[in-house]
Design a protein around this motif. Structure first.
Motif, PDB file in Angstrom:
ATOM      1  N   THR A  56       0.913  -1.174   0.034  1.00 26.42           N
ATOM      2  CA  THR A  56      -0.025   0.150  -0.089  1.00 26.42           C
ATOM      3  C   THR A  56       0.901   1.211  -0.069  1.00 26.42           C
ATOM      4  N   PRO A  57       0.621   2.136  -0.858  1.00 24.09           N
ATOM      5  CA  PRO A  57       1.615   3.346  -0.890  1.00 24.09           C
ATOM      6  C   PRO A  57       0.968   4.176   0.177  1.00 24.09           C
ATOM      7  N   LEU A  58       1.964   4.890   0.841  1.00 25.16           N
ATOM      8  CA  LEU A  58       1.831   5.586   2.014  1.00 25.16           C
ATOM      9  C   LEU A  58       0.681   6.701   1.787  1.00 25.16           C
ATOM     10  N   GLU A  59       0.804   7.282   0.809  1.00 23.02           N
ATOM     11  CA  GLU A  59      -0.082   8.430   0.728  1.00 23.02           C
ATOM     12  C   GLU A  59      -1.469   8.083   0.445  1.00 23.02           C
ATOM     13  N   GLU A  60      -1.774   6.966  -0.025  1.00 22.14           N
ATOM     14  CA  GLU A  60      -2.754   6.421  -0.218  1.00 22.14           C
ATOM     15  C   GLU A  60      -3.480   5.846   1.004  1.00 22.14           C
ATOM     16  N   TYR A  61      -2.576   5.122   2.075  1.00 20.21           N
ATOM     17  CA  TYR A  61      -3.057   4.942   3.347  1.00 20.21           C
ATOM     18  C   TYR A  61      -3.324   6.084   4.136  1.00 20.21           C
ATOM     19  N   LEU A  62      -2.562   7.079   4.048  1.00 20.71           N
ATOM     20  CA  LEU A  62      -2.876   8.428   4.872  1.00 20.71           C
ATOM     21  C   LEU A  62      -4.339   9.012   4.500  1.00 20.71           C
ATOM     22  N   GLY A  63      -4.672   8.641   3.437  1.00 21.26           N
ATOM     23  CA  GLY A  63      -6.077   9.207   2.989  1.00 21.26           C
ATOM     24  C   GLY A  63      -7.158   8.870   3.694  1.00 21.26           C
ATOM     25  N   ASN A  64      -7.086   7.812   4.364  1.00 21.32           N
ATOM     26  CA  ASN A  64      -7.992   6.831   5.056  1.00 21.32           C
ATOM     27  C   ASN A  64      -7.716   6.887   6.682  1.00 21.32           C
ATOM     28  N   HIS A  65      -6.390   6.888   6.918  1.00 21.31           N
ATOM     29  CA  HIS A  65      -5.949   6.964   8.193  1.00 21.31           C
ATOM     30  C   HIS A  65      -5.129   7.893   8.968  1.00 21.31           C
ATOM     31  N   LYS A  66      -5.264   8.110  10.373  1.00 14.17           N
ATOM     32  CA  LYS A  66      -4.176   9.083  10.878  1.00 14.17           C
ATOM     33  C   LYS A  66      -3.273   8.114  11.437  1.00 14.17           C
ATOM     34  N   LEU A  67      -2.075   9.003  11.751  1.00 10.55           N
ATOM     35  CA  LEU A  67      -0.921   8.269  12.373  1.00 10.55           C
ATOM     36  C   LEU A  67      -0.684   9.116  13.758  1.00 10.55           C
ATOM     37  N   SER A  68      -0.107   8.459  14.817  1.00  5.09           N
ATOM     38  CA  SER A  68       0.282   9.042  16.013  1.00  5.09           C
ATOM     39  C   SER A  68       1.903   9.424  15.799  1.00  5.09           C
ATOM     40  N   GLU A  69       2.464  10.146  16.812  1.00  5.69           N
ATOM     41  CA  GLU A  69       3.745  10.424  16.835  1.00  5.69           C
ATOM     42  C   GLU A  69       4.429   8.973  17.093  1.00  5.69           C
ATOM     43  N   ASP A  94      23.372   5.818  13.189  1.00  8.52           N
ATOM     44  CA  ASP A  94      23.432   6.875  14.213  1.00  8.52           C
ATOM     45  C   ASP A  94      21.959   7.188  14.821  1.00  8.52           C
ATOM     46  N   MET A  95      21.288   7.867  13.594  1.00  8.77           N
ATOM     47  CA  MET A  95      19.824   8.396  13.578  1.00  8.77           C
ATOM     48  C   MET A  95      19.097   7.353  14.323  1.00  8.77           C
ATOM     49  N   LEU A  96      19.076   6.220  13.929  1.00 10.47           N
ATOM     50  CA  LEU A  96      18.372   5.199  14.265  1.00 10.47           C
ATOM     51  C   LEU A  96      18.420   4.709  15.725  1.00 10.47           C
ATOM     52  N   GLU A  97      19.775   4.906  16.246  1.00 12.15           N
ATOM     53  CA  GLU A  97      20.036   4.818  17.672  1.00 12.15           C
ATOM     54  C   GLU A  97      19.396   5.665  18.526  1.00 12.15           C
ATOM     55  N   ASP A  98      19.486   6.960  18.035  1.00 15.25           N
ATOM     56  CA  ASP A  98      18.798   8.112  18.850  1.00 15.25           C
ATOM     57  C   ASP A  98      17.300   7.843  18.899  1.00 15.25           C
ATOM     58  N   ILE A  99      16.734   7.436  17.676  1.00 20.22           N
ATOM     59  CA  ILE A  99      15.097   7.374  17.571  1.00 20.22           C
ATOM     60  C   ILE A  99      15.115   5.884  18.654  1.00 20.22           C
ATOM     61  N   HIS A 100      15.692   4.889  18.705  1.00 18.43           N
ATOM     62  CA  HIS A 100      15.356   3.805  19.524  1.00 18.43           C
ATOM     63  C   HIS A 100      15.534   4.058  21.229  1.00 18.43           C
ATOM     64  N   ASN A 101      16.206   5.346  21.539  1.00 19.78           N
ATOM     65  CA  ASN A 101      16.238   5.632  22.833  1.00 19.78           C
ATOM     66  C   ASN A 101      15.133   6.567  23.125  1.00 19.78           C
ATOM     67  N   LEU A 102      14.242   6.985  22.240  1.00 17.70           N
ATOM     68  CA  LEU A 102      13.086   8.019  22.631  1.00 17.70           C
ATOM     69  C   LEU A 102      12.322   7.134  23.511  1.00 17.70           C
ATOM     70  N   LYS A 103      11.507   8.048  24.587  1.00 17.11           N
ATOM     71  CA  LYS A 103      10.347   7.432  25.266  1.00 17.11           C
ATOM     72  C   LYS A 103       9.453   7.424  24.403  1.00 17.11           C
ATOM     73  N   PRO A 104       8.229   6.666  24.606  1.00 18.49           N
ATOM     74  CA  PRO A 104       7.258   6.410  24.047  1.00 18.49           C
ATOM     75  C   PRO A 104       6.400   7.880  23.673  1.00 18.49           C
ATOM     76  N   GLY A 105       6.147   8.136  22.469  1.00 20.38           N
ATOM     77  CA  GLY A 105       5.616   9.551  22.117  1.00 20.38           C
ATOM     78  C   GLY A 105       4.072   9.562  22.420  1.00 20.38           C
ATOM     79  N   ASN A 106       3.487  10.851  22.160  1.00 17.40           N
ATOM     80  CA  ASN A 106       1.969  10.789  22.255  1.00 17.40           C
ATOM     81  C   ASN A 106       1.013  10.280  21.108  1.00 17.40           C
ATOM     82  N   SER A 107      -0.084   9.770  21.742  1.00 11.49           N
ATOM     83  CA  SER A 107      -0.939   9.012  20.787  1.00 11.49           C
ATOM     84  C   SER A 107      -2.052   9.987  19.972  1.00 11.49           C
TER      85      SER A 107
END
Length: 786
Positions: free
Chosen positions: A122-135, A293-306
């Motif tokens: 499924t293309p991302l833009e097609e998916y986002l036409g019908n769904h919302k994404l959280s952080e 390096d960027m992936l490592e920082d993202i892994h260290n994030l605390k859960p974001g808002n919903s």
């Protein structure tokens, strides 16, 4: 070939329906059914050239039919190379999986159809036409795409076009990166790759035509994440609910390319915003060094808002909803999916027929899909009870008790039931005989089933190897043999044939690694052992050539030649070492030494095709010398006397090739094109399509009458916008006399401009008229000879 519902492609795949159409091709859903199992894929059909108007455009630019064919064939070759790159990345779970491809030539006309089969997503833009994404969903996207980019960086590859249109989603909620160059290559065939459409996510160094590395992908990914965490708006665009104008977009792009600091995305937590802004740093050295390096920082994030972070398209026009936000992992998995590049989905036709009806007729019924298995049967024995009670035992009153001094007291013993014993023996005999017969029949049945299964396995294995041998090209064959090795690791043929293909493609280390694996599963295979020794020698050969190349690049030509000679002692049939030695000589303008080297005994082991390329390199160096000396008459005589030696090719720094993409186009390249009627020689810079671009000089010679011209100046495509030219045209007058008319002077847009010297000479060279004429460039005479 027509591509429509129920058409057959790739021999056994059936088109189910069209699911999208882009600027340069269509996308279809296809399926096939084998042994009751239906498989579905996405099929991209690319046509090169896209239309007949593209051919007319090329012809109007001065190409002949052969040149046009060569021109578009170059794009086909480039797309196939891009497909090979896609194939090498298919093992990663966050990269769109390439499955197969083929190239179909249009019979009797210029054109090719390139068919690419890929996984259905499924293309991302097609998916986002019908769904919302959280952080949390956007963070998950960042992890997946960083993982994909890290894999690309390990392979030394740069994507260069990361944007929402090239991101897809699997049924399991995994984000995947697609389009590794094919779409951009296709765009070139219609007149040039524009920055429009991609500059929204383009790194500044790419936009400003500066040197760049893998950091451009990190920058583009950062902008994608920024947009989704910023109400679907890129940096510096007006905030919601203000509309966006064309001027707003131009201003936002200008501010970003000037290095103005980006504001934080409004919906991102501070920790996630810091990661995004670091990825989008204006200076490459201030960004993440690697995607890992960027992936490592993202892994260290605390859960974001919903809360809702992204909704597409047209989020500016969509009011907030009180409906509970759904993450990507809550989405229904029954949506239609596609898996290629940016496409538009057409309206479905009203029909009661289910989407998969094209494959329904070949699918098995439920009862036919049952797989039978045979277990060892257990035979139970049930014996009938006596019809009458036993009367053989004595009554208790009649029993006699005696004491044995040496033994315990004997209890009363019943009389033997001989009738029952006989019945039991007879029943057991019947059961033994019957069981033996039944067991024998069961054994024979199992043996027959096993034999049938073995035969089916052999047929399946042979079919797999036959498909590999009949593959349309090396890329498909390599894929088939890899599948054969995974399925039948104890069959030596898969390792042998795959290694041979690798050797043909000069991937010596890859061939050696395959054979080492083969020796683990087939230790007694003499063919694998012999081929392994050959591959090992070729690995050593390649190492020597690499050492020679490094010395050559450092201008240490004598030591480089020694290394190439060492490589030739290992293998004298490969072209690389010979080409290295020839290049060392030609860079020093030692044409005779290069020619003499090609005459020695070892060079006789070279294939004629390789030898012709090396001889062409020597000849091209000679033409380059004459062109540098502006000895055009000598060039004319050389081309006239050596007509058979020339064909379409490019030359730079001692190297010759038929493809210009192998050269540094920022530096001058010598280009020669020869047909049956003329030969043209150009020396100067080229654009990315192989056309003249910038300063250069051209010599053009007609074999039929000896007419020629040469010109130098500033080129745009095949047009000389300014400079000087000399043109000698062969003329036959009305009275039948033959002579040359010569023009020389300034040029403007392929026309003589200003004070032009005009003279006429007889064929023996004697001059009998000369004049100077002022031309305005509009009604003047073209310097080109057609």
């Amino acid at each position: 070939m027509k591509y429509e519902k129920n058409s057959i492609v790739f021999t056994d795949w059936k088109i189910v329906r069209e699911i999208g159409e882009g600027s340069y091709g269509k996308v279809f859903e296809i399926c096939k059914t084998d042994y009751g199992i239906t498989t579905r894929s996405a099929l991209k059909v690319i046509r090169i050239p896209h239309s007949i108007s593209d051919i007319r455009t090329a012809l109007n630019e001065g190409m002949d039919e052969q040149s046009v064919t060569t021109y578009f064939q170059g794009f086909v070759d480039e797309i196939v190379q891009e497909i090979a790159i896609m194939s090498s990345l298919k093992s990663h779970p966050n990269i769109v999986s390439y499955e197969d491809h083929c190239v179909l030539n249009h019979n009797g006309e210029i054109g090719w159809d390139i068919l690419i089969r890929m996984e259905l997503l499924t293309p991302l833009e097609e998916y986002l036409g019908n769904h919302k994404l959280s952080e949390n969903d956007i963070i998950h996207m960042g992890k997946n795409l960083c993982d994909a980019l890290s894999f690309c960086q390990k392979k030394g590859m740069i994507h260069r076009d990361i944007k929402p249109e090239n991101i897809f989603i699997s049924e399991t909620g995994q984000f995947k990166l697609g389009d590794f160059g094919v779409a951009r290559t296709v765009e070139k065939t219609t007149g040039g790759l524009s920055k429009k459409g991609t500059e929204s996510y383009m790194a500044p160094e790419v936009y400003l035509n500066q040197p760049y590395g893998s950091g451009v992908d990190i920058y583009s990914l950062g902008l994608v994440l920024y947009r989704f965490m910023n109400n679907n708006r890129l940096p510096f665009l007006p905030p919601l609910p203000q509309p966006i104008t064309f001027a707003d977009r131009e201003n936002a792009l200008s501010r970003r390319m000037k290095g103005e600091a980006l504001p934080a995305p409004v919906n991102a937590s501070k920790e996630f915003a810091d990661i995004i802004l670091k990825a989008c740093a204006y200076k490459p050295e201030e960004r993440y060094r690697t995607a890992a390096d960027m992936l490592e920082d993202i892994h260290n994030l605390k859960p974001g808002n919903s809360q809702t972070a992204a909704l597409m398209p047209n989020i500016a026009e969509v009011s907030s909803s009180s409906e509970e936000t759904k993450g990507i992992f809550d989405a229904a998995s029954s949506e239609e999916t596609i898996g290629l590049w940016n496409i538009s989905t057409p309206q479905k036709e009203a029909s009661n027929e289910p989407p998969d009806s094209a494959c329904k007729e070949s699918a098995p019924s439920e009862e036919n899909a049952v797989i039978e298995s045979y277990e060892n049967d257990t035979l139970s024995e049930e014996l009938p009870a006596d019809s009458e009670p036993s009367n053989d035992s004595e009554s208790p009153g009649d029993s006699k008790v005696s004491v044995n001094e040496k033994s315990p007291v004997d209890l009363p013993q019943p009389k033997k039931n001989t009738a029952k014993k006989k019945w039991l023996i007879g029943a057991a005999a019947i059961l033994i005989i019957g069981g033996g017969i039944g067991g024998l029949k069961l054994y024979e049945h199992k043996k027959a089933v096993r034999h049938e299964q073995v035969q089916e396995s052999i047929e399946a294995r042979e079919s797999l190897f036959e498909a590999a041998e009949a593959a349309s090209n090396d890329y498909v064959a390599i894929k088939q043999y890899k599948s054969a090795i995974e399925t039948y690791p104890y069959d030596e043929r898969g390792y042998v044939q795959l290694a041979k293909l690798k050797i043909e493609k000069e991937e010596f280390q890859g061939a050696y690694d395959i054979l080492q694996k083969g020796m683990e599963f087939c230790p007694d295979s003499d063919e694998i052992k012999q081929l392994s020794e050959q591959a090992k020698a070729l690995v050593n050969y390649a190492q020597k050539v690499k050492e020679g190349d490094n010395l050559n690049a450092a201008a240490n030509y004598e030591e480089a030649i020694k290394k190439y000679q060492e490589a030739l002692q290992i293998d004298s049939t490969q072209e690389d070492a010979y080409a290295g030695i020839v290049q060392c000589y030609l860079i020093q303008n030692k044409i005779k030494e290069a020619q003499d080297f090609l005459q020695n005994d070892s060079a006789k082991n070279l294939p004629e095709k390789s030898m012709k390329r090396l001889r062409s390199a020597c000849h091209m160096q000679h033409i380059y010398n004459l062109l540098s000396q502006e000895d055009y008459m000598a060039i004319r005589e050389d081309l006239k006397n050596n007509k058979e030696d020339f064909f379409h090719g490019f030359y730079q720094n001692g190297k010759y090739n038929t493809q210009y993409k192998n050269f540094d186009l920022s530096q001058p390249v010598l280009k020669i094109y020869a047909s049956n009627t003329y030969t043209s020689v150009y020396y100067g810079t080229l654009n990315s399509y192989g056309q003249y671009q910038g300063n250069g000089k051209e010599f053009h010679f007609l074999f039929e009458n000896g007419s020629y011209y040469y010109a130098e100046g500033e080129w745009q495509g095949f047009t000389l916008s300014s400079g000087n030219a000399f043109s000698q045209k062969y003329i036959t007058s009305s009275d039948g006399s033959d002579f040359f008319i010569i023009y020389s002077g300034g040029i403007k847009n392929d026309m003589f401009y200003g004070d032009i010297n005009i003279s006429q000479t007889s064929l023996d060279g004697s001059q009998y008229s000369n004049s100077i004429q002022r031309m305005n460039g509009l009604e003047g005479v073209s310097f080109k000879i057609y």
